[in-house]
Write a protein that holds these residues in place. Structure first.
Motif, PDB file in Angstrom:
ATOM      1  N   SER A   1      76.343  31.502  42.281  1.00 45.14           N
ATOM      2  CA  SER A   1      76.419  30.695  41.228  1.00 45.14           C
ATOM      3  C   SER A   1      76.512  29.305  41.765  1.00 45.14           C
ATOM      4  N   LYS A   2      77.713  28.901  42.620  1.00 48.40           N
ATOM      5  CA  LYS A   2      78.254  27.680  43.368  1.00 48.40           C
ATOM      6  C   LYS A   2      76.518  27.354  44.345  1.00 48.40           C
ATOM      7  N   ALA A   3      76.247  28.761  45.336  1.00 52.72           N
ATOM      8  CA  ALA A   3      74.997  28.534  45.697  1.00 52.72           C
ATOM      9  C   ALA A   3      73.900  27.129  45.515  1.00 52.72           C
ATOM     10  N   ALA A   4      73.391  28.333  43.809  1.00 49.26           N
ATOM     11  CA  ALA A   4      72.492  27.301  43.151  1.00 49.26           C
ATOM     12  C   ALA A   4      73.066  26.480  42.376  1.00 49.26           C
ATOM     13  N   GLY A   5      73.996  26.053  42.270  1.00 54.78           N
ATOM     14  CA  GLY A   5      74.504  25.203  41.032  1.00 54.78           C
ATOM     15  C   GLY A   5      74.778  25.340  39.598  1.00 54.78           C
ATOM     16  N   ILE A   6      74.270  26.585  39.187  1.00 61.76           N
ATOM     17  CA  ILE A   6      73.712  27.030  38.273  1.00 61.76           C
ATOM     18  C   ILE A   6      75.269  28.188  37.391  1.00 61.76           C
ATOM     19  N   PRO A   7      75.562  28.161  36.072  1.00 65.40           N
ATOM     20  CA  PRO A   7      77.131  28.529  35.921  1.00 65.40           C
ATOM     21  C   PRO A   7      76.657  30.183  35.851  1.00 65.40           C
ATOM     22  N   VAL A   8      77.991  30.822  36.402  1.00 68.68           N
ATOM     23  CA  VAL A   8      77.569  32.008  35.503  1.00 68.68           C
ATOM     24  C   VAL A   8      77.088  33.418  34.097  1.00 68.68           C
ATOM     25  N   GLU A   9      77.315  32.141  33.436  1.00 66.11           N
ATOM     26  CA  GLU A   9      77.003  32.304  32.112  1.00 66.11           C
ATOM     27  C   GLU A   9      75.049  32.445  31.805  1.00 66.11           C
ATOM     28  N   THR A  10      75.128  31.381  33.054  1.00 63.32           N
ATOM     29  CA  THR A  10      73.501  31.029  32.983  1.00 63.32           C
ATOM     30  C   THR A  10      72.236  32.064  33.032  1.00 63.32           C
ATOM     31  N   ILE A  11      73.551  32.830  34.820  1.00 65.76           N
ATOM     32  CA  ILE A  11      72.886  33.816  35.753  1.00 65.76           C
ATOM     33  C   ILE A  11      72.692  34.397  34.928  1.00 65.76           C
ATOM     34  N   ARG A  12      74.020  35.684  33.729  1.00 65.82           N
ATOM     35  CA  ARG A  12      73.544  36.338  33.387  1.00 65.82           C
ATOM     36  C   ARG A  12      72.475  36.364  32.315  1.00 65.82           C
ATOM     37  N   TYR A  13      72.388  35.241  31.970  1.00 65.07           N
ATOM     38  CA  TYR A  13      71.311  35.154  30.958  1.00 65.07           C
ATOM     39  C   TYR A  13      69.826  35.130  31.392  1.00 65.07           C
ATOM     40  N   TYR A  14      69.886  34.376  32.212  1.00 63.82           N
ATOM     41  CA  TYR A  14      68.379  34.246  32.832  1.00 63.82           C
ATOM     42  C   TYR A  14      67.961  36.240  33.014  1.00 63.82           C
ATOM     43  N   GLU A  15      68.875  36.307  33.355  1.00 63.98           N
ATOM     44  CA  GLU A  15      68.898  37.769  33.868  1.00 63.98           C
ATOM     45  C   GLU A  15      68.914  39.044  32.308  1.00 63.98           C
ATOM     46  N   LYS A  16      69.238  38.594  31.385  1.00 66.63           N
ATOM     47  CA  LYS A  16      69.551  38.912  30.034  1.00 66.63           C
ATOM     48  C   LYS A  16      67.559  38.974  29.782  1.00 66.63           C
ATOM     49  N   ILE A  17      66.938  37.626  30.469  1.00 69.78           N
ATOM     50  CA  ILE A  17      65.592  37.097  29.378  1.00 69.78           C
ATOM     51  C   ILE A  17      64.713  37.453  29.857  1.00 69.78           C
ATOM     52  N   GLY A  18      65.230  38.155  31.386  1.00 67.29           N
ATOM     53  CA  GLY A  18      64.237  38.869  32.445  1.00 67.29           C
ATOM     54  C   GLY A  18      63.554  37.608  32.867  1.00 67.29           C
ATOM     55  N   LEU A  19      64.205  36.501  33.525  1.00 68.24           N
ATOM     56  CA  LEU A  19      63.754  35.460  33.824  1.00 68.24           C
ATOM     57  C   LEU A  19      64.387  35.699  35.664  1.00 68.24           C
ATOM     58  N   LEU A  20      65.249  36.870  35.498  1.00 64.81           N
ATOM     59  CA  LEU A  20      65.728  36.490  37.159  1.00 64.81           C
ATOM     60  C   LEU A  20      65.997  38.201  37.431  1.00 64.81           C
ATOM     61  N   PRO A  21      65.358  39.008  38.227  1.00 66.80           N
ATOM     62  CA  PRO A  21      65.272  40.498  38.086  1.00 66.80           C
ATOM     63  C   PRO A  21      66.947  41.203  38.553  1.00 66.80           C
ATOM     64  N   ASP A  22      67.497  42.147  37.494  1.00 70.73           N
ATOM     65  CA  ASP A  22      68.591  42.294  37.578  1.00 70.73           C
ATOM     66  C   ASP A  22      69.254  42.802  39.087  1.00 70.73           C
ATOM     67  N   PRO A  23      70.118  42.241  39.682  1.00 71.67           N
ATOM     68  CA  PRO A  23      70.801  43.144  40.939  1.00 71.67           C
ATOM     69  C   PRO A  23      71.642  43.633  41.035  1.00 71.67           C
ATOM     70  N   ASP A  24      71.195  44.684  42.626  1.00 73.12           N
ATOM     71  CA  ASP A  24      71.765  45.947  42.778  1.00 73.12           C
ATOM     72  C   ASP A  24      73.399  46.042  42.687  1.00 73.12           C
ATOM     73  N   ARG A  25      73.535  47.356  42.012  1.00 70.49           N
ATOM     74  CA  ARG A  25      74.986  47.258  41.905  1.00 70.49           C
ATOM     75  C   ARG A  25      75.434  47.830  43.314  1.00 70.49           C
ATOM     76  N   GLU A  26      77.201  47.549  43.831  1.00 74.37           N
ATOM     77  CA  GLU A  26      77.973  48.056  44.236  1.00 74.37           C
ATOM     78  C   GLU A  26      77.886  48.844  43.934  1.00 74.37           C
ATOM     79  N   HIS A  27      78.315  50.192  44.999  1.00 73.43           N
ATOM     80  CA  HIS A  27      79.953  51.028  44.425  1.00 73.43           C
ATOM     81  C   HIS A  27      80.673  50.919  43.279  1.00 73.43           C
ATOM     82  N   SER A  28      81.334  49.473  43.725  1.00 71.86           N
ATOM     83  CA  SER A  28      82.221  49.565  42.722  1.00 71.86           C
ATOM     84  C   SER A  28      81.952  48.411  41.344  1.00 71.86           C
ATOM     85  N   GLY A  29      80.696  48.599  40.685  1.00 75.16           N
ATOM     86  CA  GLY A  29      80.405  47.999  39.886  1.00 75.16           C
ATOM     87  C   GLY A  29      79.673  46.726  40.281  1.00 75.16           C
TER      88      GLY A  29
END
Length: 160
Positions: A7-35
């Protein structure tokens, strides 16, 4: 990297990143063992691409189409050119609409002189009549929210 870092590197709010994932503009990231989500450089590159497109006032469907086309690097670029031409037409139409809006506001502002009461205000009276005239000249399906487009632009899927 985690969502806060990307979020900081891109200058895009966390909520927007999650939204882009939800609508398919951004691929789902991998998940760490911690989730926690684990983003790669490819995610940051995609976010920056989306951000540049949004800065050009492109709609989500246009961005989605550009991403689809970018995933075919050997394909002819005529589809990209056509998409940009449609977007440019849309921008030019919005500029014409904004110029008309400016002229209307100038007319309304000139309808008021100092020393009058609100009940005598030419602006408020003009809004009552101008608003009706403006609505009569607008197509019912026209959308003037920045970043959106009216009819005539292909939508590859149902998400907007």
């Amino acid at each position: 990297m985690r969502i806060g870092a990307i979020s900081k590197a891109a200058g895009i709010p966390v909520e927007t990143i999650r939204y882009y994932e939800k609508i398919g503009l951004l691929p789902d990231p991998d998940r760490e063992h911690s989730g926690y989500r684990s983003y790669r450089q490819a995610h940051l590159d995609r976010l920056l691409f989306i951000k540049r497109c949004r800065n050009l006032d492109m709609a989500q469907d246009e961005i989605r189409e550009l991403i689809r086309l970018a995933d075919q690097p050997e394909a002819d670029c005529s589809d990209v050119d056509a998409l940009l031409a449609r977007h440019l037409d849309h921008v030019r139409e919005r500029l014409r609409e904004l110029k008309s809006l400016e002229q209307t506001l100038v007319r309304l502002q000139s309808a008021c002189t100092k020393g009058r009461t609100v009940s005598e205000c030419g602006i408020l009276g003009g809004l009552a009549t101008e608003l009706g005239a403006l609505e009569d000249n607008q197509p019912a399906n026209e959308n003037h929210v920045p970043g959106t487009h009216g009819q005539g632009h292909p939508k590859p899927d149902s998400h907007s």
